[in-house]
Design a protein around this motif. Structure first.
Motif, PDB file in Angstrom:
ATOM      1  N   MET A  58       6.629 -35.138 -10.212  1.00 62.34           N
ATOM      2  CA  MET A  58       5.355 -34.495  -9.868  1.00 62.34           C
ATOM      3  C   MET A  58       5.604 -33.158  -9.176  1.00 62.34           C
ATOM      4  SD  MET A  58       3.110 -37.585  -8.281  1.00 62.34           S
ATOM      5  CE  MET A  58       2.547 -38.985  -9.239  1.00 62.34           C
ATOM      6  N   ALA A  59       6.518 -33.168  -8.209  1.00 61.33           N
ATOM      7  CA  ALA A  59       6.804 -31.960  -7.442  1.00 61.33           C
ATOM      8  C   ALA A  59       7.348 -30.853  -8.337  1.00 61.33           C
ATOM      9  CB  ALA A  59       7.786 -32.280  -6.327  1.00 61.33           C
ATOM     10  N   ALA A  60       8.191 -31.223  -9.296  1.00 60.75           N
ATOM     11  CA  ALA A  60       8.754 -30.224 -10.209  1.00 60.75           C
ATOM     12  C   ALA A  60       7.655 -29.568 -11.044  1.00 60.75           C
ATOM     13  CB  ALA A  60       9.799 -30.875 -11.110  1.00 60.75           C
ATOM     14  N   GLN A  61       6.684 -30.372 -11.471  1.00 62.60           N
ATOM     15  CA  GLN A  61       5.578 -29.815 -12.257  1.00 62.60           C
ATOM     16  C   GLN A  61       4.688 -28.916 -11.408  1.00 62.60           C
ATOM     17  OE1 GLN A  61       3.577 -32.457 -15.174  1.00 62.60           O
ATOM     18  NE2 GLN A  61       4.900 -34.077 -14.376  1.00 62.60           N
ATOM     19  N   ILE A  62       4.443 -29.345 -10.167  1.00 61.41           N
ATOM     20  CA  ILE A  62       3.639 -28.521  -9.261  1.00 61.41           C
ATOM     21  C   ILE A  62       4.367 -27.207  -8.971  1.00 61.41           C
ATOM     22  CG2 ILE A  62       2.708 -28.380  -6.908  1.00 61.41           C
ATOM     23  CD1 ILE A  62       2.281 -31.483  -7.130  1.00 61.41           C
ATOM     24  N   LYS A  63       5.682 -27.288  -8.770  1.00 64.78           N
ATOM     25  CA  LYS A  63       6.466 -26.077  -8.524  1.00 64.78           C
ATOM     26  C   LYS A  63       6.364 -25.107  -9.698  1.00 64.78           C
ATOM     27  CE  LYS A  63      11.123 -24.317  -7.732  1.00 64.78           C
ATOM     28  NZ  LYS A  63      12.554 -24.637  -7.452  1.00 64.78           N
ATOM     29  N   ARG A 113       1.472 -20.913   0.085  1.00 65.27           N
ATOM     30  CA  ARG A 113       1.882 -22.257   0.478  1.00 65.27           C
ATOM     31  C   ARG A 113       1.011 -23.300  -0.220  1.00 65.27           C
ATOM     32  NH1 ARG A 113       1.531 -19.890   6.490  1.00 65.27           N
ATOM     33  NH2 ARG A 113       3.583 -18.870   6.556  1.00 65.27           N
ATOM     34  N   VAL A 114       1.618 -24.371  -0.654  1.00 66.97           N
ATOM     35  CA  VAL A 114       0.859 -25.514  -1.164  1.00 66.97           C
ATOM     36  C   VAL A 114       0.305 -26.267   0.039  1.00 66.97           C
ATOM     37  CG1 VAL A 114       0.988 -27.715  -2.390  1.00 66.97           C
ATOM     38  CG2 VAL A 114       2.216 -25.723  -3.275  1.00 66.97           C
ATOM     39  N   VAL A 115      -0.989 -26.549   0.026  1.00 68.28           N
ATOM     40  CA  VAL A 115      -1.627 -27.256   1.137  1.00 68.28           C
ATOM     41  C   VAL A 115      -2.004 -28.664   0.687  1.00 68.28           C
ATOM     42  CG1 VAL A 115      -3.536 -27.286   2.780  1.00 68.28           C
ATOM     43  CG2 VAL A 115      -2.513 -25.109   2.110  1.00 68.28           C
ATOM     44  N   ILE A 116      -1.575 -29.661   1.449  1.00 65.16           N
ATOM     45  CA  ILE A 116      -1.879 -31.057   1.141  1.00 65.16           C
ATOM     46  C   ILE A 116      -2.847 -31.578   2.197  1.00 65.16           C
ATOM     47  CG2 ILE A 116      -0.929 -33.346   0.681  1.00 65.16           C
ATOM     48  CD1 ILE A 116       1.802 -31.991   0.244  1.00 65.16           C
ATOM     49  N   PHE A 117      -4.017 -31.993   1.757  1.00 59.79           N
ATOM     50  CA  PHE A 117      -5.037 -32.502   2.674  1.00 59.79           C
ATOM     51  C   PHE A 117      -4.888 -34.015   2.799  1.00 59.79           C
ATOM     52  CE2 PHE A 117      -7.204 -28.683   0.850  1.00 59.79           C
ATOM     53  CZ  PHE A 117      -7.189 -27.921   2.015  1.00 59.79           C
ATOM     54  N   ALA A 118      -4.604 -34.472   4.015  1.00 55.00           N
ATOM     55  CA  ALA A 118      -4.336 -35.888   4.258  1.00 55.00           C
ATOM     56  C   ALA A 118      -5.411 -36.515   5.133  1.00 55.00           C
ATOM     57  CB  ALA A 118      -2.970 -36.040   4.936  1.00 55.00           C
ATOM     58  N   ALA A 119      -5.412 -37.840   5.175  1.00 62.01           N
ATOM     59  CA  ALA A 119      -6.314 -38.636   6.019  1.00 62.01           C
ATOM     60  C   ALA A 119      -7.769 -38.527   5.608  1.00 62.01           C
ATOM     61  CB  ALA A 119      -6.148 -38.273   7.495  1.00 62.01           C
ATOM     62  N   LEU A 123       8.544 -31.356  -2.316  1.00 64.04           N
ATOM     63  CA  LEU A 123       8.257 -29.960  -2.648  1.00 64.04           C
ATOM     64  C   LEU A 123       9.144 -29.015  -1.849  1.00 64.04           C
ATOM     65  CD1 LEU A 123       4.348 -30.006  -2.886  1.00 64.04           C
ATOM     66  CD2 LEU A 123       5.917 -29.373  -4.732  1.00 64.04           C
ATOM     67  N   GLU A 124       9.310 -29.289  -0.568  1.00 69.68           N
ATOM     68  CA  GLU A 124      10.109 -28.397   0.255  1.00 69.68           C
ATOM     69  C   GLU A 124      11.588 -28.487  -0.094  1.00 69.68           C
ATOM     70  OE1 GLU A 124       9.008 -28.620   4.400  1.00 69.68           O
ATOM     71  OE2 GLU A 124       7.268 -27.348   3.926  1.00 69.68           O
ATOM     72  N   ALA A 125      12.031 -29.642  -0.604  1.00 72.17           N
ATOM     73  CA  ALA A 125      13.405 -29.749  -1.094  1.00 72.17           C
ATOM     74  C   ALA A 125      13.622 -28.846  -2.307  1.00 72.17           C
ATOM     75  CB  ALA A 125      13.730 -31.194  -1.452  1.00 72.17           C
ATOM     76  N   MET A 126      12.516 -28.497  -2.983  1.00 73.85           N
ATOM     77  CA  MET A 126      12.559 -27.593  -4.132  1.00 73.85           C
ATOM     78  C   MET A 126      12.190 -26.165  -3.743  1.00 73.85           C
ATOM     79  SD  MET A 126      10.763 -29.991  -7.040  1.00 73.85           S
ATOM     80  CE  MET A 126      11.447 -31.588  -7.473  1.00 73.85           C
ATOM     81  N   ASP A 127      12.184 -25.897  -2.441  1.00 74.35           N
ATOM     82  CA  ASP A 127      11.907 -24.557  -1.914  1.00 74.35           C
ATOM     83  C   ASP A 127      10.476 -24.094  -2.165  1.00 74.35           C
ATOM     84  OD1 ASP A 127      14.551 -24.203  -0.909  1.00 74.35           O
ATOM     85  OD2 ASP A 127      15.235 -23.666  -2.931  1.00 74.35           O
ATOM     86  N   VAL A 128       9.546 -25.034  -2.190  1.00 77.39           N
ATOM     87  CA  VAL A 128       8.131 -24.692  -2.277  1.00 77.39           C
ATOM     88  C   VAL A 128       7.536 -24.808  -0.871  1.00 77.39           C
ATOM     89  CG1 VAL A 128       5.883 -25.276  -3.276  1.00 77.39           C
ATOM     90  CG2 VAL A 128       7.965 -25.577  -4.640  1.00 77.39           C
ATOM     91  N   PRO A 129       7.067 -23.725  -0.274  1.00 77.46           N
ATOM     92  CA  PRO A 129       6.491 -23.803   1.078  1.00 77.46           C
ATOM     93  C   PRO A 129       5.224 -24.649   1.076  1.00 77.46           C
ATOM     94  CG  PRO A 129       6.057 -21.656   0.091  1.00 77.46           C
ATOM     95  CD  PRO A 129       6.998 -22.366  -0.832  1.00 77.46           C
ATOM     96  N   THR A 130       5.145 -25.563   2.016  1.00 74.66           N
ATOM     97  CA  THR A 130       4.091 -26.570   2.000  1.00 74.66           C
ATOM     98  C   THR A 130       3.570 -26.831   3.406  1.00 74.66           C
ATOM     99  OG1 THR A 130       5.338 -27.635   0.206  1.00 74.66           O
ATOM    100  CG2 THR A 130       3.520 -28.878   1.135  1.00 74.66           C
TER     101      THR A 130
END
Length: 245
Positions: free
Chosen positions: A39-44, A132-138, A97-104
């Motif tokens: 998933m992360a690779a596709q988002i990247k 930056r990719v923003v992930i909305f949680a909770a 994502l951050e392991a793939m150097d995508v700022p999050t």
């Protein structure tokens, strides 16, 4: 005449992923690192085109509040537990994502400063503008609301151009394709027709939010290889729900 098959050009999108999608089918593990990595690779790949991407991830691989409440647990407490499950999933996606150097950035609707920022609308939009990719949680921070509703709400708040909902089926049908082999898939359908035909796109609160704010909804299957990337970059897959149909 414009080419109707040409990819749509989005500037900012919100992608809704189910929590169950992070679990490998048949596995006892709640989160499958290889699935999250894919998933992360596709988002990247989509992010590298300059697209601004926000995410909402469900928590159903860990917990479903409504299921627990149907078994006797107090509903509000069960829903808060579900919100915490979405935080765990959000952190897993962020880590990959951050392991793939995508700022999050993860922004949580429930304050937990040690693991996530609090949700601040203007700050979220600034993160997106800075790439930056923003992930909305909770969730929304309130019980009785689904992560579909969270996706519709956050998409409207950040001025996204579309909500992309990744599902187990490849779009919206006029009847259940698992029960009716003759079910017909829509390539595009209006909000009004969804209501008239009682098509299940999102829960009623989420759907109403999208309709009232004229927020298109793209529904597609995440089970096909590369479909997340394809949906993000605007390829015509699945079903588009909007005002015109």
């Amino acid at each position: 005449m414009a080419d109707s098959t040409a990819p749509r050009k989005f500037r900012r999108v919100l992608l809704k992923l189910s929590g169950e999608a992070l679990r490998e089918p048949g596995s006892q593990e709640n989160i499958s690192p290889p699935i999250v990595e894919d998933m992360a690779a596709q988002i990247k790949a989509a992010h590298q085109t300059g697209l601004e991407i926000a995410l909402v991830v469900g928590g159903g691989n860990f917990w479903r509040g409504i299921t627990a409440s149907n078994k006797g647990m107090e509903r509000a407490t069960a829903d808060y537990m579900g919100m915490l499950a979405t935080v765990m999933n959000s952190l897993a996606v962020q880590s990959m994502l951050e392991a793939m150097d995508v700022p999050t950035r993860v922004q949580s609707a429930i304050k937990m400063d040690n693991v996530a920022e609090p949700f601040v609308r203007r700050k979220a939009m600034r993160h997106l503008e800075l790439g930056r990719v923003v992930i909305f949680a909770a969730g929304t921070g309130n019980p009785f609301f689904s992560t579909d509703t969270t996706a519709a709400l956050r998409a409207s708040e950040i001025n996204a151009e579309i909500v992309l909902k990744a599902t187990k089926v490849d779009g919206i049908y006029d009847s259940d394709p698992n029960k009716n082999p003759n079910a017909v898939k829509f390539d595009r359908v209006s909000f009004h027709e969804c209501l008239t035909r009682q098509l299940k796109v999102m829960d009623s609160t989420a759907f109403s939010l999208c309709m009232e704010n004229n927020m298109p909804i793209g529904v597609f299957s995440m089970n096909e290889p590369d479909n997340i990337r394809r949906a993000l970059v605007g390829e015509h897959i699945g079903t588009m729900v909007d005002a015109k149909g």
